[in-house]
Structures are given as structure tokens and as C-alpha cells.
Design a protein around this motif. Structure first.
Motif, PDB file in Angstrom:
ATOM      1  N   SER A 136       0.845  -1.198   0.000  1.00 33.88           N
ATOM      2  CA  SER A 136       0.000   0.000   0.000  1.00 33.88           C
ATOM      3  C   SER A 136       0.878   1.244   0.000  1.00 33.88           C
ATOM      4  CB  SER A 136      -0.905  -0.032   1.226  1.00 33.88           C
ATOM      5  OG  SER A 136      -0.130   0.138   2.389  1.00 33.88           O
ATOM      6  N   GLY A 137       0.246   2.384   0.299  1.00 30.15           N
ATOM      7  CA  GLY A 137       1.001   3.638   0.323  1.00 30.15           C
ATOM      8  C   GLY A 137       1.963   3.696   1.499  1.00 30.15           C
ATOM      9  N   GLY A 138       1.614   3.031   2.587  1.00 30.18           N
ATOM     10  CA  GLY A 138       2.436   3.093   3.793  1.00 30.18           C
ATOM     11  C   GLY A 138       3.157   1.807   4.116  1.00 30.18           C
ATOM     12  N   PHE A 166       5.748   4.682  -5.912  1.00 29.67           N
ATOM     13  CA  PHE A 166       4.930   5.046  -7.076  1.00 29.67           C
ATOM     14  C   PHE A 166       4.561   6.534  -6.995  1.00 29.67           C
ATOM     15  CE2 PHE A 166       3.961   0.558  -8.116  1.00 29.67           C
ATOM     16  CZ  PHE A 166       3.859   0.636  -9.495  1.00 29.67           C
ATOM     17  N   ASP A 167       4.134   6.974  -5.808  1.00 26.01           N
ATOM     18  CA  ASP A 167       3.687   8.365  -5.654  1.00 26.01           C
ATOM     19  C   ASP A 167       4.842   9.348  -5.886  1.00 26.01           C
ATOM     20  OD1 ASP A 167       1.148   7.446  -5.098  1.00 26.01           O
ATOM     21  OD2 ASP A 167       1.404   7.502  -2.928  1.00 26.01           O
ATOM     22  N   LYS A 168       6.042   9.006  -5.366  1.00 27.17           N
ATOM     23  CA  LYS A 168       7.170   9.930  -5.485  1.00 27.17           C
ATOM     24  C   LYS A 168       7.753   9.950  -6.895  1.00 27.17           C
ATOM     25  CE  LYS A 168       8.122  10.268  -0.627  1.00 27.17           C
ATOM     26  NZ  LYS A 168       8.768   9.665   0.543  1.00 27.17           N
ATOM     27  N   GLY A 179       0.066   8.482  -7.402  1.00 30.82           N
ATOM     28  CA  GLY A 179       1.034   8.127  -8.435  1.00 30.82           C
ATOM     29  C   GLY A 179       0.823   6.770  -9.078  1.00 30.82           C
ATOM     30  N   GLY A 180       0.294   5.813  -8.315  1.00 32.51           N
ATOM     31  CA  GLY A 180       0.128   4.452  -8.858  1.00 32.51           C
ATOM     32  C   GLY A 180      -0.688   4.433 -10.139  1.00 32.51           C
ATOM     33  N   PRO A 181      -1.936   4.911 -10.078  1.00 34.62           N
ATOM     34  CA  PRO A 181      -2.752   4.910 -11.296  1.00 34.62           C
ATOM     35  C   PRO A 181      -2.149   5.780 -12.401  1.00 34.62           C
ATOM     36  CG  PRO A 181      -4.125   5.237  -9.352  1.00 34.62           C
ATOM     37  CD  PRO A 181      -2.718   5.297  -8.888  1.00 34.62           C
ATOM     38  N   ILE A 183       1.090   6.364 -13.010  1.00 34.48           N
ATOM     39  CA  ILE A 183       2.220   5.653 -13.633  1.00 34.48           C
ATOM     40  C   ILE A 183       1.706   4.499 -14.481  1.00 34.48           C
ATOM     41  CG2 ILE A 183       4.172   4.113 -13.096  1.00 34.48           C
ATOM     42  CD1 ILE A 183       5.225   6.188 -11.298  1.00 34.48           C
ATOM     43  N   GLN A 184       0.707   3.801 -13.976  1.00 36.53           N
ATOM     44  CA  GLN A 184       0.135   2.688 -14.753  1.00 36.53           C
ATOM     45  C   GLN A 184      -0.344   3.187 -16.116  1.00 36.53           C
ATOM     46  OE1 GLN A 184      -2.725   0.036 -12.778  1.00 36.53           O
ATOM     47  NE2 GLN A 184      -3.947   0.062 -14.633  1.00 36.53           N
ATOM     48  N   LYS A 185      -1.004   4.365 -16.104  1.00 36.16           N
ATOM     49  CA  LYS A 185      -1.544   4.908 -17.352  1.00 36.16           C
ATOM     50  C   LYS A 185      -0.414   5.332 -18.294  1.00 36.16           C
ATOM     51  CE  LYS A 185      -5.462   7.609 -18.871  1.00 36.16           C
ATOM     52  NZ  LYS A 185      -4.838   8.308 -19.964  1.00 36.16           N
TER      53      LYS A 185
HETATM   54  O1  KG4 Z   1      -4.132   0.706   0.398  1.00 35.56           O
HETATM   55  P1  KG4 Z   1      -4.218   2.119  -0.082  1.00 35.56           P
HETATM   56  O2  KG4 Z   1      -5.482   2.564  -0.779  1.00 35.56           O
HETATM   57  O3  KG4 Z   1      -3.970   3.114   1.109  1.00 35.56           O
HETATM   58  C1  KG4 Z   1      -2.999   2.864   2.102  1.00 35.56           C
HETATM   59  O4  KG4 Z   1      -3.314   2.081   3.030  1.00 35.56           O
HETATM   60  O5  KG4 Z   1      -1.874   3.381   1.911  1.00 35.56           O
HETATM   61  O6  KG4 Z   1      -2.947   2.347  -1.041  1.00 35.56           O
HETATM   62  C2  KG4 Z   1      -2.686   3.592  -1.630  1.00 35.56           C
HETATM   63  C3  KG4 Z   1      -1.469   3.437  -2.523  1.00 35.56           C
HETATM   64  C4  KG4 Z   1      -0.995   4.759  -3.134  1.00 35.56           C
HETATM   65  O7  KG4 Z   1       0.390   4.868  -2.937  1.00 35.56           O
HETATM   66  C5  KG4 Z   1      -1.354   4.575  -4.604  1.00 35.56           C
HETATM   67  O8  KG4 Z   1      -0.468   5.281  -5.479  1.00 35.56           O
HETATM   68  C6  KG4 Z   1      -1.243   3.093  -4.778  1.00 35.56           C
HETATM   69  O9  KG4 Z   1      -1.769   2.541  -3.598  1.00 35.56           O
HETATM   70  N1  KG4 Z   1      -2.029   2.606  -5.925  1.00 35.56           N
HETATM   71  C7  KG4 Z   1      -1.488   2.027  -7.004  1.00 35.56           C
HETATM   72  C8  KG4 Z   1      -2.545   1.822  -7.920  1.00 35.56           C
HETATM   73  N2  KG4 Z   1      -3.708   2.257  -7.340  1.00 35.56           N
HETATM   74  C9  KG4 Z   1      -3.372   2.748  -6.111  1.00 35.56           C
HETATM   75  N3  KG4 Z   1      -0.202   1.716  -7.289  1.00 35.56           N
HETATM   76  C10 KG4 Z   1       0.046   1.163  -8.484  1.00 35.56           C
HETATM   77  N4  KG4 Z   1      -0.901   0.953  -9.418  1.00 35.56           N
HETATM   78  C11 KG4 Z   1      -2.209   1.256  -9.193  1.00 35.56           C
HETATM   79  N5  KG4 Z   1      -3.129   1.039 -10.119  1.00 35.56           N
END
Ligand code: KG4
Ligand code: ZN
Length: 343
Positions: A136-138, A166-168, A179-181, A183-185
Motif C-alpha cells: 500500500s502507500g504506507g 509510485f507516488d514519489k 502516483g500508482g494509477p 504511472i500505470q496509465k
Molecule cells: O491501500 P491504499 O489505498 O492506502 C494505504 O493504506 O496506503 O494504497 C494507496 C497506494 C498509493 O500509494 C497509490 O499510489 C497506490 O496505492 N495505488 C497504485 C494503484 N492504485 C493505487 N499503485 C500502483 N498501481 C495502481 N493502479
């Protein structure tokens, strides 16, 4: 049995009503993504204030979708760890107030365990015991999940979480938060082999750890020149942006899938459960499915909407209710990384 679950650990305010057969009777989610996008990431103080505004309407919406009143519930469950302290406090205070008002028992939810439990909700099949990968993000962590509420930590990231990387990197490339979505796009038009970014820790089959900060630096050096830090995101060409996004994504995915396979082998397990926002990533899903075919392990990966933060995964509270694990009303938040999630 009917339980109201509340999630406010980061930047989503969510509530759901679930029954003991894991049916979702009602659910609601208020996302703060648009607010935080202006700042390029989650601003904790803004997140807490937004949770305060959203929490009761979201609970009300979930209850009315379930056509239930507070009095008809058997318990109220809330995420109290880990997460942003101020955000967690809002959910916890609301849950306690509702428990007192309706005279219901309180159940504590561990957010990371709930991410894995999303797989139990999504499939009519019991994945336990399994290796749990939470990305996840954390957090980027591996667990040995002996049962639905019996998690043994195997290892975590020694620096950044995968989602944080991903976010950074997205911010470096001038792409919007989250950043995740983004970068994926961007990666859809890029070549994943364009740059051979490092796959940290992958050669070390014994340590169940991740590391993403060096990978982040490798991206920066690719953009600025080795040893340099400055460059203008605006001046990056579309093709370079797409190639870096695709190559970076490929490196992260290789680390996550590779370590999960190593954990399965090391602990002689044949089931993998994946949860957390990064598990929504299309390339990750593709490669972990390929690995499941190649190495013949059973894979549980929830649909993308259940991978990112939501309250439905709080259905793990059903298991705690059945085990008689209720929380006292003096329950506190525990924002930090949980070293021993077996509680
Ligand atoms: O689990 P989550 O919704 O919240 C936390 O508990 O942190 O995860 C959020 C993280 C973010 O860093 C976001 O960029 C990443 O998940 N994320 C993705 C995608 N969708 C969300 N990373 C890569 N590809 C994705 N499609
Ligand atoms: Zn999460």
C-alpha cells in the motif's frame, strides 16, 4: 449478525454493514483524493478535518443502504491501527460515540489484516493458511497468515513502501497524485525494458524484505544525470516519461512478485493473498497471475476496488466477534507499524 465497519486510516472515509456470511448489506465511501491532489500527497491535518465532515454522512449512507438502524446492529468495528494518527482518531471517536449511544460492543480492526481479509470477502473460498503480501502507500510487508486473525510478520520494507515509491516517482515525472494509477496509465505507452532499473533485495532469498528508495534514486539519476538532482519535469518528453514509468513499474512489480514467490518457497506454503492499493496495479496483477501458473500456487487477489482502502474489508471484524475479541471503550489509536500483528 450484523456489524458496522468504519475505515478512516488515511484519506478515504468509509463505512460498510456486513453480516456473518460476509454479505455486504450497505457501503459508502468519501474519497479525499481530489483535495490532496492539489498538494501532491496526503496532508494529514486536511485529512483529519475532511474525515470529521464525512464520517457521519458516510455511516448514515451505509446504514440506510442496508436498511438498518444502529439499534439493529450487533457490533461496531473501527480501524485503530496503523495509519495517520489524526485520521484514525476521527473514526475511533465516532465508533465509540455510536457504541455508547446504541449500547453496542466495539471491535478493533487492524488495517493491514483487513487488506488481506478483502480476499476472503471477494472469494467464496477460505485462503488461510497463506502467505499475505500487503502493498500500500504506507506498507510493503509479507506475513504468514495462519488464520484470519493470526498473522505472523515475516518482513517489511527497510525504507519506502511500494505505493510511496509510485507516488514519489510520479511526482518526479510531473504526473498527478495518486502516483500508482498515473504511472500505470503513462506506462501503457512505454517500453518496460527501456531502462534496466535495479530490483533491490531480489537476490537475497532469505530476507523477506523490500527496498524501494534506491530505485527511486535510480529514476532521479536517469532524469537529472548521475549524482545530480535537478531537472524540470515539464521538459521530459512524453516518450521518456512513458518509458521511465513502464521500466520503473516493471522493476517494482518484479520485486513484489519475486519476494512473494520466495516467501511461498521458504515457508512451504502454496497460497498467496495480496492486498493494498498497489495490488490494483494491472501489470502487477498480470505478473502475479503468471507466477501463480508457473509456480503452481493458489492466488487470491481481490478486485481493484477492494484492494484500495475501503470499509468492506473491515468484515474481518466478523472473525473477531466470533472469537469474542471485543475492545474496551478506552481503546486508543496505534498509528505506527505493527511489529506483531497477532493480536
Ligand atoms: O491501500 P491504499 O489505498 O492506502 C494505504 O493504506 O496506503 O494504497 C494507496 C497506494 C498509493 O500509494 C497509490 O499510489 C497506490 O496505492 N495505488 C497504485 C494503484 N492504485 C493505487 N499503485 C500502483 N498501481 C495502481 N493502479
Ligand atoms: Zn490501505
Amino acid at each position: 449478525m450484523k456489524i458496522l465497519t468504519i475505515e478512516s486510516s488515511c484519506d478515504e472515509t468509509a463505512a460498510a454493514v456486513v453480516d456473518d456470511a460476509r454479505n455486504v448489506l450497505g457501503q459508502a465511501l468519501a474519497s479525499q483524493i481530489d483535495t490532496h491532489r492539489l498538494y501532491g500527497g496526503v496532508v494529514p491535518e486536511i485529512a483529519s478535518r475532511a474525515h470529521i465532515q464525512a464520517i457521519l454522512p458516510v455511516v448514515q449512507q451505509a446504514l440506510s443502504e442496508a436498511q438498518l438502524t444502529l439499534e439493529e446492529l450487533d457490533a461496531i468495528a473501527v480501524v485503530n491501527e496503523p495509519g495517520l494518527a489524526g485520521s484514525l482518531l476521527v473514526g475511533l471517536a465516532a465508533a465509540k460515540a455510536l457504541c455508547v449511544a446504541a449500547n453496542k460492543p466495539l471491535i478493533a480492526i487492524n488495517h493491514l489484516q483487513a487488506h488481506i481479509y478483502a480476499c476472503r470477502v471477494a472469494f467464496n473460498d477460505n485462503p488461510f493458511p497463506c502467505i499475505g503480501l500487503i502493498v500500500s502507500g504506507g506498507h510493503s510487508s509479507l506475513y504468514r497468515c495462519n488464520g484470519s486473525i493470526d498473522f505472523q510478520p515475516l518482513g517489511t520494507t527497510i525504507d519506502d513502501a511500494a505505493g510511496e515509491a509510485f507516488d514519489k516517482v510520479a511526482a518526479m515525472l510531473g504526473l498527478p497524485y495518486p502516483g500508482g494509477p498515473s504511472i500505470q496509465k503513462a506506462a501503457e505507452n512505454g517500453n518496460p525494458q527501456a531502462y534496466d532499473f535495479p530490483r533491490p533485495m531480489l537476490d537475497d532469498h532469505d530476507r523477506m524484505q523490500f527496498s524501494f528508495s534506491g530505485l527511486k534514486t535510480a529514476v532521479r539519476y536517469k532524469l537529472a544525470g548521475v549524482g545530480k538532482v535537478d531537472f524540470k519535469a515539464m521538459e521530459i518528453s512524453e516518450q521518456l516519461r512513458a518509458d521511465i514509468a513502464a521500466s520503473f513499474q516493471e522493476a517494482v512489480v518484479d520485486c513484489l512478485v519475486g519476494k512473494a514467490v520466495q516467501a511461498l518457497k521458504k515457508y512451504h506454503m502454496n497460497t498467496l493473498c495480496v492486498g493494498g492499493g498497489v495490488a490494483a496495479n494491472a501489470r502487477f496483477r498480470e505478473k502475479v497471475m503468471q507466477a501463480s501458473d508457473k509456480y503452481r500456487f493458489k492466488l487470491f487477489i481481490a478486485p481493484p476496488k477492494l484492494c484500495t482502502d475501503n470499509a468492506v474489508m473491515g468484515a474481518i471484524a466478523i472473525e473477531r466477534y466470533k472469537a469474542g475479541l471485543f475492545a474496551d471503550l478506552d481503546l486508543d489509536v496505534s498509528p505506527g507499524l505493527v511489529r506483531d500483528a497477532k493480536r
